[in-house]
Design a protein around this motif. Structure first.
Motif, short mmCIF file in Angstrom:
data_model
loop_
_atom_site.label_atom_id
_atom_site.label_comp_id
_atom_site.label_asym_id
_atom_site.label_seq_id
_atom_site.Cartn_x
_atom_site.Cartn_y
_atom_site.Cartn_z
N ILE A 64 34.06 43.51 44.00
CA ILE A 64 33.37 42.73 45.03
C ILE A 64 31.93 43.24 45.08
CG2 ILE A 64 33.45 41.89 47.39
CD1 ILE A 64 36.27 42.96 47.64
N PRO A 65 31.03 42.67 44.28
CA PRO A 65 29.65 43.18 44.19
C PRO A 65 28.93 43.24 45.53
CG PRO A 65 30.11 41.62 42.43
CD PRO A 65 31.29 41.55 43.35
N ALA A 66 29.16 42.29 46.42
CA ALA A 66 28.41 42.22 47.69
C ALA A 66 28.63 43.45 48.56
CB ALA A 66 28.81 40.97 48.46
N ILE A 67 29.78 44.13 48.40
CA ILE A 67 30.05 45.34 49.20
C ILE A 67 30.34 46.55 48.32
CG2 ILE A 67 30.75 44.11 51.30
CD1 ILE A 67 33.66 44.56 50.45
N LYS A 133 30.76 33.64 53.60
CA LYS A 133 31.14 32.46 52.83
C LYS A 133 30.23 32.33 51.61
CE LYS A 133 31.85 27.48 53.29
NZ LYS A 133 31.83 26.32 54.23
N GLY A 134 30.85 32.14 50.45
CA GLY A 134 30.10 32.02 49.20
C GLY A 134 30.04 33.29 48.38
N ASP A 135 30.33 34.46 48.98
CA ASP A 135 30.37 35.70 48.21
C ASP A 135 31.50 35.62 47.18
OD1 ASP A 135 28.25 36.88 49.51
OD2 ASP A 135 29.51 37.97 50.95
N LYS A 136 31.28 36.28 46.04
CA LYS A 136 32.25 36.18 44.95
C LYS A 136 33.05 37.47 44.77
CE LYS A 136 29.97 32.50 42.39
NZ LYS A 136 29.54 31.99 41.07
N ILE A 137 34.29 37.28 44.38
CA ILE A 137 35.24 38.38 44.15
C ILE A 137 35.88 38.12 42.80
CG2 ILE A 137 37.43 39.39 44.92
CD1 ILE A 137 36.63 38.47 47.77
N SER A 138 36.07 39.16 42.00
CA SER A 138 36.72 38.97 40.71
C SER A 138 37.88 39.94 40.53
CB SER A 138 35.71 39.12 39.56
OG SER A 138 35.18 40.44 39.52
N VAL A 139 38.88 39.47 39.82
CA VAL A 139 40.05 40.29 39.49
C VAL A 139 40.19 40.30 37.97
CG1 VAL A 139 42.54 40.57 39.69
CG2 VAL A 139 41.22 39.73 41.65
N GLU A 140 40.19 41.50 37.40
CA GLU A 140 40.38 41.65 35.97
C GLU A 140 41.84 41.99 35.69
OE1 GLU A 140 39.03 44.71 32.40
OE2 GLU A 140 37.71 44.43 34.14
N THR A 146 39.18 37.68 33.38
CA THR A 146 38.71 37.75 34.76
C THR A 146 38.89 36.43 35.49
OG1 THR A 146 37.04 39.43 34.21
CG2 THR A 146 36.70 38.19 36.24
N SER A 147 39.43 36.50 36.70
CA SER A 147 39.51 35.35 37.59
C SER A 147 38.52 35.57 38.72
CB SER A 147 40.92 35.19 38.17
OG SER A 147 41.86 34.90 37.17
N THR A 148 37.74 34.55 39.02
CA THR A 148 36.71 34.66 40.07
C THR A 148 37.10 33.81 41.27
OG1 THR A 148 35.00 35.01 38.39
CG2 THR A 148 34.26 34.39 40.59
N PHE A 149 36.87 34.40 42.45
CA PHE A 149 37.20 33.73 43.70
C PHE A 149 35.96 33.71 44.60
CE2 PHE A 149 40.93 35.60 41.87
CZ PHE A 149 41.93 34.66 42.05
N VAL A 150 35.90 32.70 45.45
CA VAL A 150 34.76 32.53 46.36
C VAL A 150 35.25 32.61 47.80
CG1 VAL A 150 32.86 31.02 47.05
CG2 VAL A 150 33.60 31.08 44.66
N VAL A 151 34.57 33.43 48.61
CA VAL A 151 34.97 33.60 50.00
C VAL A 151 34.81 32.28 50.75
CG1 VAL A 151 34.42 34.75 52.20
CG2 VAL A 151 34.39 36.06 50.05
N ARG A 152 35.89 31.90 51.46
CA ARG A 152 35.88 30.70 52.29
C ARG A 152 35.67 31.02 53.76
NH1 ARG A 152 41.08 28.90 53.73
NH2 ARG A 152 41.67 29.62 51.66
N GLU A 153 36.39 32.03 54.25
CA GLU A 153 36.28 32.41 55.66
C GLU A 153 36.96 33.75 55.90
OE1 GLU A 153 38.70 30.33 58.57
OE2 GLU A 153 39.79 29.34 56.93
N SER A 154 36.69 34.35 57.05
CA SER A 154 37.37 35.56 57.51
C SER A 154 38.04 35.25 58.84
CB SER A 154 36.38 36.72 57.69
OG SER A 154 35.78 37.07 56.46
N ARG A 155 39.21 35.84 59.05
CA ARG A 155 39.92 35.68 60.32
C ARG A 155 40.45 37.03 60.79
NH1 ARG A 155 43.96 30.63 58.88
NH2 ARG A 155 42.43 29.34 57.78
N ARG A 156 40.55 37.15 62.10
CA ARG A 156 41.08 38.38 62.70
C ARG A 156 42.34 38.05 63.47
NH1 ARG A 156 35.88 38.69 61.78
NH2 ARG A 156 34.94 40.71 61.24
N TYR A 157 43.33 38.93 63.32
CA TYR A 157 44.63 38.73 63.95
C TYR A 157 45.02 39.96 64.75
CZ TYR A 157 45.19 35.12 60.29
OH TYR A 157 45.01 34.04 59.46
#
Length: 203
Positions: A64-67, A133-140, A146-157
């Protein structure tokens, strides 16, 4: 003792509640060895879903490059009490191996620790709340793909909230959902007050 099967909806709620034990590892006054095992809430009458045979291309790294996350992926199932297990190391993440592979249709789930441990070091998902939203995550995977995913939203429970959407989806698309703890530490329950889930969609 005869175990009564719960509905899929009830079982998914039980799995998410298992993340309440993150804080026990972080704030326990007794030093644990590297091979620590986390205590879990007692849960009666839970039958684990059947273990699925997975292909050879298992996930090995989460980036997760953004963090600034570049973490080894552990594989976990359910604890004896029926809760989703957690990573053994604070710097690693854990993929729920009884669910979907990252990149498969459906929801794949990866969890990571939150908070500072006795060694003074922070945990892999301390900054998960900073994703937008829009930040990218990858799983190798083990084949180097590599599969790349894009953040859609965050929720708290809250720990007892209905969070079945974390583990199941019906839109016939591939998703990766990331879980950690957040909020205030409760010394009595030895748990954080919230669970943070970041929902992502395959690019």
């Amino acid at each position: 003792m005869h175990l009564k099967s719960l509905s899929r909806h009830e079982l998914l709620n039980v799995i998410l509640i298992g993340f309440a034990v993150f804080g026990v590892l972080i704030f326990d006054s007794v030093s644990k060895s590297a091979s620590r095992s986390a205590p879990s809430p007692r849960v009666e009458n839970v039958t684990a879903p059947p273990k699925q045979e997975k292909k050879a291309d298992l996930p090995v790294r989460l980036k997760i490059p953004a963090i600034d996350v570049n973490a080894t992926i552990e594989y976990v199932g359910l604890t004896p009490d029926g809760a989703m297990d957690i990573p053994q190391k604070q710097e690693n993440v854990a993929w729920y191996k009884l669910g979907n592979l990252p990149g498969e249709i459906g929801n794949a789930v990866i969890a990571g620790h939150y908070g500072t441990w006795k060694n003074g070091k922070g945990s892999v998902f301390d900054n998960l709340h900073k994703l937008r939203k829009g930040d990218k995550i990858s799983v190798e995977n083990s084949k180097g793909e590599t599969s790349t995913f894009v953040v859609r939203e965050s929720r708290r429970y809250t720990p007892k909230a209905d969070a079945s959407e974390v583990f199941i989806s019906t839109d016939q698309k591939a998703h990766l959902n990331l879980i950690t703890c957040e909020g205030e530490w409760n010394k009595v329950s030895k748990s954080f007050s919230q669970r943070l889930v970041v929902f992502t969609d395959k690019e």
